[in-house]
Design an enzyme around this catalytic site. Structure first.
Site, PDB file in Angstrom:
ATOM      1  N   ARG A  26       0.824  -1.223   0.000  1.00  0.00           N
ATOM      2  CA  ARG A  26       0.000   0.000   0.000  1.00  0.00           C
ATOM      3  C   ARG A  26       0.850   1.263   0.000  1.00  0.00           C
ATOM      4  O   ARG A  26       0.501   2.246  -0.651  1.00  0.00           O
ATOM      5  CB  ARG A  26      -0.963  -0.031   1.190  1.00  0.00           C
ATOM      6  CG  ARG A  26      -2.023  -1.105   0.985  1.00  0.00           C
ATOM      7  CD  ARG A  26      -3.251  -0.863   1.814  1.00  0.00           C
ATOM      8  NE  ARG A  26      -4.363  -1.636   1.275  1.00  0.00           N
ATOM      9  CZ  ARG A  26      -5.219  -2.338   1.988  1.00  0.00           C
ATOM     10  NH1 ARG A  26      -5.105  -2.347   3.301  1.00  0.00           N
ATOM     11  NH2 ARG A  26      -6.203  -2.985   1.412  1.00  0.00           N
TER      12      ARG A  26
ATOM     13  N   ARG B 287      13.628 -22.048   4.062  1.00  0.00           N
ATOM     14  CA  ARG B 287      14.861 -21.755   4.818  1.00  0.00           C
ATOM     15  C   ARG B 287      16.037 -22.083   3.895  1.00  0.00           C
ATOM     16  O   ARG B 287      16.500 -23.220   3.861  1.00  0.00           O
ATOM     17  CB  ARG B 287      14.928 -22.622   6.070  1.00  0.00           C
ATOM     18  CG  ARG B 287      13.966 -22.222   7.174  1.00  0.00           C
ATOM     19  CD  ARG B 287      14.325 -22.951   8.451  1.00  0.00           C
ATOM     20  NE  ARG B 287      13.308 -22.842   9.466  1.00  0.00           N
ATOM     21  CZ  ARG B 287      13.221 -21.844  10.346  1.00  0.00           C
ATOM     22  NH1 ARG B 287      14.085 -20.849  10.317  1.00  0.00           N
ATOM     23  NH2 ARG B 287      12.275 -21.846  11.252  1.00  0.00           N
TER      24      ARG B 287
ATOM     25  N   ARG C 123      14.278 -21.136  19.850  1.00  0.00           N
ATOM     26  CA  ARG C 123      15.672 -21.397  19.480  1.00  0.00           C
ATOM     27  C   ARG C 123      16.608 -21.169  20.670  1.00  0.00           C
ATOM     28  O   ARG C 123      16.398 -21.775  21.697  1.00  0.00           O
ATOM     29  CB  ARG C 123      16.059 -20.519  18.289  1.00  0.00           C
ATOM     30  CG  ARG C 123      17.326 -20.926  17.616  1.00  0.00           C
ATOM     31  CD  ARG C 123      17.206 -22.040  16.627  1.00  0.00           C
ATOM     32  NE  ARG C 123      16.645 -21.605  15.376  1.00  0.00           N
ATOM     33  CZ  ARG C 123      16.404 -22.439  14.365  1.00  0.00           C
ATOM     34  NH1 ARG C 123      16.679 -23.723  14.468  1.00  0.00           N
ATOM     35  NH2 ARG C 123      15.882 -21.989  13.250  1.00  0.00           N
TER      36      ARG C 123
ATOM     37  N   ASP D  65      11.149 -15.559  17.703  1.00  0.00           N
ATOM     38  CA  ASP D  65      12.142 -15.776  18.757  1.00  0.00           C
ATOM     39  C   ASP D  65      12.522 -14.460  19.460  1.00  0.00           C
ATOM     40  O   ASP D  65      13.051 -14.493  20.571  1.00  0.00           O
ATOM     41  CB  ASP D  65      13.424 -16.401  18.171  1.00  0.00           C
ATOM     42  CG  ASP D  65      13.167 -17.747  17.506  1.00  0.00           C
ATOM     43  OD1 ASP D  65      12.104 -18.338  17.763  1.00  0.00           O
ATOM     44  OD2 ASP D  65      14.033 -18.198  16.723  1.00  0.00           O
TER      45      ASP D  65
ATOM     46  N   GLY E 220      14.449 -13.248   9.965  1.00  0.00           N
ATOM     47  CA  GLY E 220      15.230 -13.156  11.189  1.00  0.00           C
ATOM     48  C   GLY E 220      16.719 -13.021  10.936  1.00  0.00           C
ATOM     49  O   GLY E 220      17.134 -12.438   9.920  1.00  0.00           O
TER      50      GLY E 220
HETATM   51  O1  F6P Z   1      13.052 -19.348  14.275  1.00  0.00           O
HETATM   52  C1  F6P Z   1      11.704 -19.531  14.509  1.00  0.00           C
HETATM   53  C2  F6P Z   1      11.393 -20.939  14.982  1.00  0.00           C
HETATM   54  O2  F6P Z   1      10.028 -21.003  15.279  1.00  0.00           O
HETATM   55  C3  F6P Z   1      12.251 -21.433  16.146  1.00  0.00           C
HETATM   56  O3  F6P Z   1      11.786 -20.928  17.365  1.00  0.00           O
HETATM   57  C4  F6P Z   1      12.164 -22.922  15.985  1.00  0.00           C
HETATM   58  O4  F6P Z   1      13.265 -23.581  16.551  1.00  0.00           O
HETATM   59  C5  F6P Z   1      12.157 -23.076  14.499  1.00  0.00           C
HETATM   60  O5  F6P Z   1      11.657 -21.870  13.955  1.00  0.00           O
HETATM   61  C6  F6P Z   1      11.339 -24.228  13.969  1.00  0.00           C
HETATM   62  O6  F6P Z   1      11.557 -24.284  12.605  1.00  0.00           O
HETATM   63  P1  F6P Z   1      10.697 -25.034  11.522  1.00  0.00           P
HETATM   64  O7  F6P Z   1       9.439 -24.288  11.308  1.00  0.00           O
HETATM   65  O8  F6P Z   1      11.561 -25.017  10.325  1.00  0.00           O
HETATM   66  O9  F6P Z   1      10.429 -26.387  12.105  1.00  0.00           O
END
Ligand code: F6P
Length: 402
Positions: free
Chosen positions: A27, A79, A178, A136, A111
Site C-alpha cells: 500500500r 529456509r 531457538r 524468537d 530473522g
Molecule cells: O526461528 C523460529 C522458529 O520457530 C524457532 O523458534 C524454531 O526452533 C524453528 O523456527 C522451527 O523451525 P521449523 O518451522 O523449520 O520447524
C-alpha cells in the site's frame, strides 16, 4: 535510486504479522507510484525466479484479499541460505531473474539468517531492505511475530490449567524460541506459570523440584476439592546445569544448518519424576490428600505438552499488525531513498527508524537482571532466586522492544 518495482520476500520461519508487513509494503509503494510483486517461497523462489512465467502483482484488488490479522505469509517461506547454494553462478542467476521481471529492489522480511542473506545480496549489488521478523525475538530491534507468539503461548499455557487442575497434573509446556527465552519468558508470565525455564539460565533441577513441591503440595492441601496443578513453561533451548543444550540428534539440521532442538519438556519430566519417586514426603502427601492408590497412583502425574508450530500459527496479535504495517511502509521509503542494507526498526511519529542489518541481526538474549523482579513475586527460573534491589530512575523515553 529509481525504484519502479519492488519484490517482496518473506523468509525463515513463518509467524504472526507478516501479512501486515506485505500489505504495508504494497500500500505504501502504491501510494508512491511504485509497483510491488511477490517473490514466492522465500530465497528458494528468488533463486528460481528466472524460471517463473509470471509473478503476482500486488495491485489494490489482490492486496485486499490478504488478511493482515492472519499469521503466516501470503508470499510463502523457505529456509535457504543463498551463499550455501551449490551453484557458482547463483548471484548472476538471481540478477537475471530480477531483470526478467523488472524488479529494482527487494524488501525482505526475516530473522537473523534471512538478515545475513540481506547483507550478502546487498554486497552483490542487489538493493535490499530488511524488515525484522521472528517469533524468537532474538534480533536487536523488535521483530514482527514476537507479540503474537507470546499471546498464544500464554493462552495455551493458561488453558492447560483446566486439565492440570482436573487431574492434579504437573504440566511442562515446551515452546519454540531457538537459543533464547524471550517468548517463553513473556508468554509464561502472561499465563502466570509457576516456573519458566529459559536458555539464558542453566537449570538446577533440585531447585525446580523444591519450588514445585512446595507450591503444588500447598495448592492441593489448601483446596476444598483437593485440586491443584503446577505449570512450567520451558524454552526449547533449555540448558542443563552443565550448560548443555538438548538437541534432537535424529532430526538433523535445518536448511540454514542449525541443529534441530527438541526434548526439553521430556527431559524436565524425567528429572521431576526421578525425584518424585525417591522423595519420602511424596507418598505421605498422596496419602494425606486421598490420592494414593497402591500400585496405580503413587506419585503425581507429570506430563509434557509441545504446542510446536501452533504458537506461530492462526491469528496475529493487533500489536503485530500495527508493527507490520508500519515496518512494511517504512521499508518502502528506505528502499526508495537508497538506504539499502538496512533494517527498519520502527516508525515514531513521522520518523522512520533504521539501523544497519549487520547490527540488527546480532543476537539479543533475555536480560536476566529482570528475572529477580519476577522471583520476588514467586516465579521460579530454575536457579537460586537473586535478590531484587531496584534503583529508581526518572526517565522520559518510549518503550523499547520486548
Ligand atoms: O526461528 C523460529 C522458529 O520457530 C524457532 O523458534 C524454531 O526452533 C524453528 O523456527 C522451527 O523451525 P521449523 O518451522 O523449520 O520447524
Amino acid at each position: 535510486m529509481d525504484i519502479k518495482r519492488i519484490g517482496i520476500i518473506t523468509s525463515g520461519g513463518d509467524c504472526g504479522g507478516l501479512n501486515a508487513v506485505i500489505k504495508g509494503i504494497a500500500r505504501k509503494a502504491y501510494a508512491l507510484g511504485i509497483e510491488t510483486v511477490v517473490v514466492p517461497n522465500g530465497y528458494a523462489g528468488l533463486y528460481n525466479l528466472i524460471d517463473l512465467d509470471t509473478v503476482v502483482v500486488l495491485n489494490a484488488e489482490r492486496v485486499s484479499k490478504i488478511e493482515a490479522s492472519l499469521a503466516g505469509s501470503e508470499a510463502g517461506h523457505s529456509r535457504v541460505k543463498i551463499s550455501k547454494i551449490d551453484d557458482p553462478d547463483k548471484y548472476e542467476r538471481i540478477k537475471k531473474g530480477l531483470k526478467k521481471f523488472n524488479i529494482d529492489g527487494l524488501i525482505i522480511s526475516g530473522g537473523d539468517d534471512t538478515g545475513s542473506v540481506v547483507v550478502d545480496l546487498t554486497s552483490q549489488g542487489i538493493p535490499c531492505v530488511h524488515v525484522p521478523k521472528t517469533m524468537d525475538l532474538d534480533l536487536q530491534p523488535y521483530s514482527v511475530g514476537g507479540d503474537s507468539a507470546i499471546n498464544r503461548i500464554s493462552v495455551f499455557a493458561r488453558d492447560l490449567k483446566t486439565t492440570g487442575l482436573s487431574h492434579n497434573r504437573i504440566l511442562v509446556i515446551e515452546v519454540f524460541g531457538r537459543y533464547v527465552g524471550h517468548t517463553a519468558f513473556r508468554g509464561g508470565v502472561g499465563a502466570e506459570a509457576d516456573a519458566i525455564l529459559i536458555p539464558e539460565v542453566p537449570v538446577d533441577f533440585d531447585i525446580l523440584y523444591e519450588h514445585m513441591k512446595t507450591t503444588y503440595f500447598a495448592r492441593i492441601e489448601r483446596s476444598d476439592v483437593r485440586a491443584g496443578t503446577y505449570i512450567i513453561v520451558v524454552a526449547e533451548g533449555l540448558k542443563t546445569s552443565s550448560g548443555e543444550m538438548l538437541y534432537d540428534e535424529s532430526a538433523g539440521v535445518d536448511a540454514f544448518g542449525h541443529k534441530k532442538l527438541a526434548g526439553a519438556g521430556k527431559y524436565i519430566r524425567q528429572q521431576l519424576e526421578k525425584r518424585l519417586k525417591t522423595d519420602p514426603d511424596v507418598q505421605a502427601f498422596m496419602k494425606r490428600t486421598g490420592m494414593y492408590v497402591p500400585g496405580i497412583y503413587v506419585i503425581p502425574e507429570v506430563r509434557e505438552v509441545t504446542p510446536g508450530h501452533l504458537v506461530r500459527s492462526g491469528q496475529s496479535s493487533a500489536y503485530d499488525v500495527n508493527f507490520g504495517y508500519k515496518a512494511g511502509a517504512g521499508a518502502v521509503v528506505l528502499l526508495r531513498d537508497g538506504r539499502t542494507g538496512n533494517t527498519v526498526t520502527g516508525v515514531e511519529g513521522q520518523k522512520i527508524l533504521y539501523m544497519p542489518t549487520t547490527e540488527a541481526i546480532k543476537r539479543r538474549e533475555v536480560d536476566i537482571e529482570e528475572l529477580a523482579l519476577f522471583e520476588s513475586l514467586g516465579t521460579c527460573f530454575g536457579r537460586k532466586p537473586v535478590e531484587f534491589k531496584p534503583e529508581l530512575c526518572e526517565e522520559h523515553r518510549t518503550e523499547r522492544s520486548m
